[in-house]
Design an enzyme around this catalytic site. Structure first.
Site, PDB file in Angstrom:
ATOM      1  N   LYS A  51      -7.061   4.297   5.891  1.00  0.00           N
ATOM      2  CA  LYS A  51      -6.186   4.343   4.713  1.00  0.00           C
ATOM      3  C   LYS A  51      -5.434   5.669   4.746  1.00  0.00           C
ATOM      4  CE  LYS A  51      -4.724   3.546   0.406  1.00  0.00           C
ATOM      5  NZ  LYS A  51      -3.956   4.793   0.162  1.00  0.00           N
ATOM      6  N   ARG A  55      -8.960   7.890   3.626  1.00  0.00           N
ATOM      7  CA  ARG A  55     -10.334   7.451   3.882  1.00  0.00           C
ATOM      8  C   ARG A  55     -10.316   6.335   4.922  1.00  0.00           C
ATOM      9  NH1 ARG A  55      -8.663   4.908  -0.739  1.00  0.00           N
ATOM     10  NH2 ARG A  55      -9.028   2.652  -0.905  1.00  0.00           N
ATOM     11  N   TYR A  90      -5.900  -3.853   7.306  1.00  0.00           N
ATOM     12  CA  TYR A  90      -4.627  -4.144   6.637  1.00  0.00           C
ATOM     13  C   TYR A  90      -3.912  -5.281   7.370  1.00  0.00           C
ATOM     14  CZ  TYR A  90      -4.770  -0.393   3.261  1.00  0.00           C
ATOM     15  OH  TYR A  90      -5.105   0.394   2.189  1.00  0.00           O
ATOM     16  N   TYR A 136       2.089  -1.216   5.766  1.00  0.00           N
ATOM     17  CA  TYR A 136       2.062  -0.881   4.340  1.00  0.00           C
ATOM     18  C   TYR A 136       2.680   0.497   4.149  1.00  0.00           C
ATOM     19  CZ  TYR A 136      -0.101   0.008  -0.269  1.00  0.00           C
ATOM     20  OH  TYR A 136      -0.332   0.290  -1.599  1.00  0.00           O
ATOM     21  N   ASP A 141       2.431   5.434 -12.155  1.00  0.00           N
ATOM     22  CA  ASP A 141       1.309   6.216 -11.631  1.00  0.00           C
ATOM     23  C   ASP A 141       1.769   7.483 -10.915  1.00  0.00           C
ATOM     24  OD1 ASP A 141       2.450   5.148  -9.383  1.00  0.00           O
ATOM     25  OD2 ASP A 141       0.642   4.150  -8.646  1.00  0.00           O
ATOM     26  N   ASP A 197       4.903   0.778  -3.932  1.00  0.00           N
ATOM     27  CA  ASP A 197       4.216   0.335  -2.714  1.00  0.00           C
ATOM     28  C   ASP A 197       4.835  -0.947  -2.162  1.00  0.00           C
ATOM     29  OD1 ASP A 197       2.293   2.402  -2.914  1.00  0.00           O
ATOM     30  OD2 ASP A 197       1.139   1.213  -4.349  1.00  0.00           O
ATOM     31  N   ASP A 213      -0.968  -1.638 -10.531  1.00  0.00           N
ATOM     32  CA  ASP A 213      -0.693  -1.146  -9.178  1.00  0.00           C
ATOM     33  C   ASP A 213      -0.007  -2.252  -8.364  1.00  0.00           C
ATOM     34  OD1 ASP A 213      -0.611   0.579  -7.052  1.00  0.00           O
ATOM     35  OD2 ASP A 213      -2.699   0.265  -6.447  1.00  0.00           O
ATOM     36  N   TYR A 254     -10.917  -5.336  -0.401  1.00  0.00           N
ATOM     37  CA  TYR A 254     -10.981  -4.112   0.398  1.00  0.00           C
ATOM     38  C   TYR A 254     -11.676  -2.934  -0.289  1.00  0.00           C
ATOM     39  CZ  TYR A 254      -6.965  -1.621  -1.776  1.00  0.00           C
ATOM     40  OH  TYR A 254      -6.115  -0.947  -2.624  1.00  0.00           O
TER      41      TYR A 254
END
Length: 212
Positions: free
Chosen positions: A62, A76, A84, A88, A98, A103, A135, A172
């Site tokens: 990540k 992490r 994935y 991304y 946020d 994203d 999110d 995930y």
């Protein structure tokens, strides 16, 4: 000729001149480009836009943008065995509630290295709640990939592809005891509206910053 004499001659040789562009980059006045703020979103936004890739398709790592330096850092390693399903990243010059750029999951044939940017088209929106906070993710296709560039709406994707994406985000974080809820996918119009809103929010943020 003695070894000492050879060493002295090597030391006396003039150092090769560095390229002027390298010297410029070492200047105190130069500032490295920041992928969030310095990269253009693209003239076709909010329909077609640039995406900075943070995480490679097939990765368990990540990565995420370090907002202070503009570098891609390791956040992490995923706690579960999933990877994935697609590349991304984020859309430059956008802002969400946020305090991060919006994203994007980019569907394409090949993995792309973190830190690269590509052109993408929004085809849908995946509403998501991560630990009680909104999110949402833009679902997009790479417009320079001959296999996917013709897709214009998420309903055109095979149902299995959508199930794969949904299941990844639902699962995930399970081994971290974190709850993620994914709602029904929304069409391309919703994705375009979300990107436009994030562009407007970013513009307001810049104006507010300049007025300080």
């Amino acid at each position: 000729m003695s070894e000492e004499t050879k060493d002295n001659q090597r030391l006396q040789r003039p150092a090769p001149r560095l390229n002027e562009r390298i010297l410029s980059s070492l200047s105190r006045r130069s500032v490295a480009a920041h992928p969030w703020h310095d990269l253009e979103i693209g003239p076709g936004a909010p329909q077609i836009f640039n995406v900075v890739v943070e995480i490679t398709k097939g990765s368990k790592v990540k990565y995420e943008l370090d907002k202070k330096t503009g570098l891609i850092k390791v956040d992490r390693i995923l706690y579960s065995s999933v990877v994935y399903p697609h590349n991304y990243g984020f859309v430059p010059r956008t802002l969400c509630e946020d305090n991060d750029p919006i994203d994007v999951l980019v569907i394409m044939q090949e993995p792309v290295l973190p830190g690269c940017f590509l052109r993408a088209r929004a085809i849908g929106l995946m509403p998501m709640i991560d630990q009680g906070e909104k999110d949402d993710k833009i679902i997009a296709v790479c417009v320079d990939d001959p296999e996917y560039k013709h897709y214009t709406d998420i309903k055109e994707l095979p149902p299995h592809r959508l199930s794969e994406i949904r299941r990844f985000f639902e699962d995930y974080k399970k081994n971290e005891n974190k709850e993620v809820a994914v709602n029904d996918f929304l069409p391309s119009e919703s994705a375009v509206e979300a990107i436009q809103y994030s562009m407007d929010l970013y513009a307001e943020y810049i104006l507010h910053t300049l007025r300080r």
